[in-house]
Enzyme design. Structure first.
Site, PDB file in Angstrom:
ATOM      1  N   GLY A 188       0.834  -1.200   0.000  1.00 50.17           N
ATOM      2  CA  GLY A 188       0.000   0.000   0.000  1.00 50.17           C
ATOM      3  C   GLY A 188       0.867   1.247   0.000  1.00 50.17           C
ATOM      4  O   GLY A 188       2.029   1.216  -0.418  1.00 50.17           O
ATOM      5  N   GLU A 219       5.552  -3.211   1.294  1.00 53.45           N
ATOM      6  CA  GLU A 219       5.856  -2.875  -0.113  1.00 53.45           C
ATOM      7  C   GLU A 219       5.099  -1.596  -0.410  1.00 53.45           C
ATOM      8  O   GLU A 219       3.875  -1.591  -0.411  1.00 53.45           O
ATOM      9  CB  GLU A 219       5.375  -4.006  -1.034  1.00 53.45           C
ATOM     10  N   CYS A 279       2.507   0.494  -8.679  1.00 54.16           N
ATOM     11  CA  CYS A 279       3.604   0.970  -7.834  1.00 54.16           C
ATOM     12  C   CYS A 279       4.882   1.152  -8.648  1.00 54.16           C
ATOM     13  O   CYS A 279       5.809   1.829  -8.213  1.00 54.16           O
ATOM     14  CB  CYS A 279       3.849  -0.010  -6.707  1.00 54.16           C
TER      15      CYS A 279
HETATM   16  P1  NAP Z   1      -3.308   2.192   1.317  1.00 51.26           P
HETATM   17  O1  NAP Z   1      -4.283   3.312   1.325  1.00 51.26           O
HETATM   18  O2  NAP Z   1      -2.045   2.398   2.046  1.00 51.26           O
HETATM   19  O3  NAP Z   1      -4.124   0.929   1.906  1.00 51.26           O
HETATM   20  C1  NAP Z   1      -3.593  -0.389   1.990  1.00 51.26           C
HETATM   21  C2  NAP Z   1      -4.244  -1.095   3.191  1.00 51.26           C
HETATM   22  O4  NAP Z   1      -3.636  -0.622   4.393  1.00 51.26           O
HETATM   23  C3  NAP Z   1      -5.727  -0.852   3.361  1.00 51.26           C
HETATM   24  O5  NAP Z   1      -6.336  -2.006   3.883  1.00 51.26           O
HETATM   25  C4  NAP Z   1      -5.779   0.275   4.372  1.00 51.26           C
HETATM   26  O6  NAP Z   1      -6.978   0.255   5.090  1.00 51.26           O
HETATM   27  C5  NAP Z   1      -4.616  -0.076   5.272  1.00 51.26           C
HETATM   28  N1  NAP Z   1      -4.027   1.109   5.906  1.00 51.26           N
HETATM   29  C6  NAP Z   1      -3.509   2.184   5.265  1.00 51.26           C
HETATM   30  N2  NAP Z   1      -3.014   3.056   6.158  1.00 51.26           N
HETATM   31  C7  NAP Z   1      -3.203   2.513   7.389  1.00 51.26           C
HETATM   32  C8  NAP Z   1      -2.881   2.923   8.715  1.00 51.26           C
HETATM   33  N3  NAP Z   1      -2.266   4.084   8.960  1.00 51.26           N
HETATM   34  N4  NAP Z   1      -3.226   2.104   9.729  1.00 51.26           N
HETATM   35  C9  NAP Z   1      -3.860   0.933   9.503  1.00 51.26           C
HETATM   36  N5  NAP Z   1      -4.204   0.496   8.268  1.00 51.26           N
HETATM   37  C10 NAP Z   1      -3.870   1.267   7.226  1.00 51.26           C
HETATM   38  O7  NAP Z   1      -2.912   1.790  -0.162  1.00 51.26           O
HETATM   39  P2  NAP Z   1      -3.873   1.580  -1.427  1.00 51.26           P
HETATM   40  O8  NAP Z   1      -4.468   2.887  -1.811  1.00 51.26           O
HETATM   41  O9  NAP Z   1      -4.765   0.473  -1.184  1.00 51.26           O
HETATM   42  O10 NAP Z   1      -2.870   1.127  -2.589  1.00 51.26           O
HETATM   43  C11 NAP Z   1      -2.181   2.039  -3.377  1.00 51.26           C
HETATM   44  C12 NAP Z   1      -0.749   2.167  -2.909  1.00 51.26           C
HETATM   45  O11 NAP Z   1      -0.144   0.878  -2.864  1.00 51.26           O
HETATM   46  C13 NAP Z   1       0.128   2.994  -3.835  1.00 51.26           C
HETATM   47  O12 NAP Z   1       0.923   3.829  -3.069  1.00 51.26           O
HETATM   48  C14 NAP Z   1       0.969   1.940  -4.548  1.00 51.26           C
HETATM   49  O13 NAP Z   1       2.206   2.396  -5.026  1.00 51.26           O
HETATM   50  C15 NAP Z   1       1.117   0.917  -3.488  1.00 51.26           C
HETATM   51  N6  NAP Z   1       1.403  -0.407  -4.047  1.00 51.26           N
HETATM   52  C16 NAP Z   1       2.638  -0.938  -3.833  1.00 51.26           C
HETATM   53  C17 NAP Z   1       2.939  -2.166  -4.390  1.00 51.26           C
HETATM   54  C18 NAP Z   1       4.288  -2.785  -4.180  1.00 51.26           C
HETATM   55  O14 NAP Z   1       4.425  -3.974  -4.459  1.00 51.26           O
HETATM   56  N7  NAP Z   1       5.279  -2.065  -3.724  1.00 51.26           N
HETATM   57  C19 NAP Z   1       2.004  -2.856  -5.152  1.00 51.26           C
HETATM   58  C20 NAP Z   1       0.752  -2.287  -5.333  1.00 51.26           C
HETATM   59  C21 NAP Z   1       0.475  -1.049  -4.765  1.00 51.26           C
HETATM   60  P3  NAP Z   1      -7.857   1.603   5.258  1.00 51.26           P
HETATM   61  O15 NAP Z   1      -8.099   2.085   3.851  1.00 51.26           O
HETATM   62  O16 NAP Z   1      -9.064   1.117   5.955  1.00 51.26           O
HETATM   63  O17 NAP Z   1      -7.017   2.545   6.048  1.00 51.26           O
END
Ligand code: NAP
Length: 530
Positions: free
Chosen positions: A241, A265, A302
């Site tokens: 995320g 990641e 990502c």
């Molecule tokens: P996200 O908003 O960070 O959410 C990912 C998960 O984490 C969700 O279940 C979210 O739940 C939870 N979460 C986020 N912040 C949290 C916190 N402070 N405390 C507890 N739980 C938390 O990411 P996304 O929007 O789903 O995905 C997009 C991001 O993922 C982009 O930045 C992308 O680059 C990255 N990504 C990275 C990879 C890699 O392999 N490096 C692959 C794919 C995507 P809630 O929404 O309920 O908070």
């Protein structure tokens, strides 16, 4: 399939209580079937207790049982049929063709780990036989193998509902290793999570493995995620995320009385270096490939190439003109959810205010707000502007990118040296360019997880040689990959046995050993029995 909105705890369906939410279709802004809710602390505790109770049954099940479970899971995912694709399409707005391909990748990952288990060499068994008459001291029999660490909490990202979600690599390789999994379902595609959870239970049941090995809990907001990471029975966390979310949870994992490994990641800007001879020979073609890569999945990868760097000159000018012309042709498309779309608009709105950063080209059609659409935007600037504005070196998730002009080779190398950790970097050039820019490659080796020549980071091959990760902030731990067979090493740790009788050793360390598996015996790699 009826979407209930229930949590799944060790195979039991638990109706949501407290705050509830529904998935919203990004393409129509309409709510979708199923009322989900925030899991309670008691739900998290029940799920992790069940996971811990199931640990021995899972880890001590035969290799064949675990491998068959993974293959059965692939079949069960497929058996969900078009209904799964349609629900994921409604929840994410990702095109059906992309989702069909991603489902194939998720199923392929299940089969890949089944193959890894059957091969057996992955466990890195190592045997040093005793030398009782060694002088001045006898040498004991010492053997080491990788064993699973215990319950793993998985957070999937919104942009890969199958391959990095409930049945994504994190879940699949943790279960392959013998670790029970508790997934925090992504609130943007909870119905997809529910359907996939049913597939996991069907596969567990068919192969006689305990339902406690798997749970899915939902929650919007941070509470349930933090509770799962803090729970004393959790032994590792796999997170995919945003940097913000990843960093917050990484700190929670580190602050526990028992700190645990946190494999985050996160995002990066994945710089692309366009070198002089390539620019001279094929600027237009490179610009075309670049804009395609920027817009893959509406820029929600990502590995999106968010920064391009090249030496000032006619070649780079032609590249920018080509990219601007290509950007104009891109139709705005629906993003994964409103929050991501708003963050994209806010992020690029800040860019518009930065002196020295110019919009070179954008989609010629206006985006439709109610369809959560984002246009492609290509900007240009110079290295000093990028260096002086931190927000330009951080991921803005979506179809935008910045082409950056360098006045000299030294400036390009200085920019590369100043980079934070990245998932990928790409170099476009001729082989002669590559020889001349060897110092750039040496710098990138210290900054990134994967370096690509004449290609882009988008599109990842899940295979043994893949490394998807990188130095912080791209990932929380640069040694490990989240994609490919090596991803399993995040969920195992070495255990050493000294002086044990053969029959009391794990199978991988017995003299007979698993047939065909490579082990290091007295310092030499061999597949022969001891
Ligand atoms: P996200 O908003 O960070 O959410 C990912 C998960 O984490 C969700 O279940 C979210 O739940 C939870 N979460 C986020 N912040 C949290 C916190 N402070 N405390 C507890 N739980 C938390 O990411 P996304 O929007 O789903 O995905 C997009 C991001 O993922 C982009 O930045 C992308 O680059 C990255 N990504 C990275 C990879 C890699 O392999 N490096 C692959 C794919 C995507 P809630 O929404 O309920 O908070």
């Amino acid at each position: 399939m009826n979407i209930t909105g229930n949590h799944f705890i060790a195979g039991r369906e638990v109706a949501p209580q407290g705050n509830t939410f529904q998935a919203i279709a990004p393409a129509t802004s309409q709510p979708l079937e199923g009322v989900f809710g925030d899991a309670s602390h008691a739900d998290a505790d029940t799920a992790l207790q069940a996971a811990d109770d199931a640990f021995d049954a899972l880890r001590l099940a035969s290799v064949e049982t675990r491998a068959t479970f993974l293959e059965t899971l692939a079949d069960e995912i497929l058996a969900l049929g078009d209904a799964l694709l349609e629900r994921a399409h409604a929840e994410t707005a990702l095109p059906m063709a992309r989702l069909t391909g991603e489902r194939g990748r998720a199923m392929g990952q299940c089969k890949m780990f089944a193959g890894l288990l059957r091969d057996g060499s992955w466990a890195q068994a190592s045997i040093d036989r005793a030398i009782p008459d060694r002088q001045p001291l006898p040498k004991p029999d010492v053997r080491k193998v990788l064993l699973p660490i215990g319950p793993v909490v998985v957070f999937g990202a919104s942009n890969f509902p199958f391959a990095i979600g409930v049945v994504g690599t994190d879940t699949v390789c943790a279960l392959a290793a013998g670790c029970p999994v508790v997934v925090k379902g992504h609130p943007a595609h909870p119905g997809t999570c529910e359907m996939l959870a049913r597939a996991v239970y069907a596969a567990l049941e068919k192969t006689g493995l305990p339902a406690g090995a798997f749970s899915v809990l939902y929650g919007k907001g941070n509470d349930i995620g933090v509770t799962l990471v803090k729970h004393p029975l959790t032994q590792a966390v796999a997170f995919t995320g945003s940097l913000r979310g990843g960093r917050a949870l990484m700190d929670v994992a580190a602050a526990r009385p028992q700190p645990i490994p946190f494999y985050g990641e996160m995002g990066s800007v994945n710089p692309v270096f366009v070198l002089p001879r390539a620019l001279e020979q094929r600027a237009g073609k490179m610009a075309e490939g670049y804009v395609q890569s920027v817009n893959m999945g509406v820029g929600q990868f990502c590995t999106n190439p968010a920064v391009v760097v090249g030496l000032a000159g006619d070649g780079l000018k032609a590249f920018v003109e080509g990219a601007a012309a290509e950007a104009a042709k891109v139709s705005p498309a629906s993003m994964l959810h409103r929050g991501i779309c708003e963050a994209y608009e806010a992020g690029t709105a800040v860019w518009h205010t930065i002196d020295g950063l110019k919009l070179a080209g954008e989609s010629s059609t206006a985006p439709q707000q109610e369809a959560t659409q984002a246009p492609c935007r290509i900007f240009t600037t110079t290295v000093d502007v990028l260096e002086n504005n931190e927000e330009l070196r951080r991921e803005v998730f979506g179809p935008c990118s910045i082409v950056t002009e360098c006045a000299s080779v030294e400036e390009m190398l200085r920019f590369a040296r100043g980079l934070e950790g990245q998932l990928t970097a790409a170099i476009h050039g001729t082989e002669e360019d590559l020889r001349e820019f060897a110092p750039l490659v040496r710098i990138l080796e210290r900054k990134v997880g994967r370096i690509i020549f004449n290609g882009f980071g988008t599109g990842i091959e899940p295979c043994p040689s893949m490394h998807h990760g990188g130095p912080y902030p791209a990932a929380s731990h640069s040694f490990f990959t989240s994609i490919g067979t090596s991803a399993i090493y995040r969920f195992v740790r070495p255990v050493c046995y000294q002086g044990f009788p053969d029959e009391a050793l794990p199978d991988a360390l017995k003299n007979s050993g698993p047939a065909g598996a490579f082990r290091v015996v007295d310092g030499k790699l061999t597949s022969a029995a001891v």
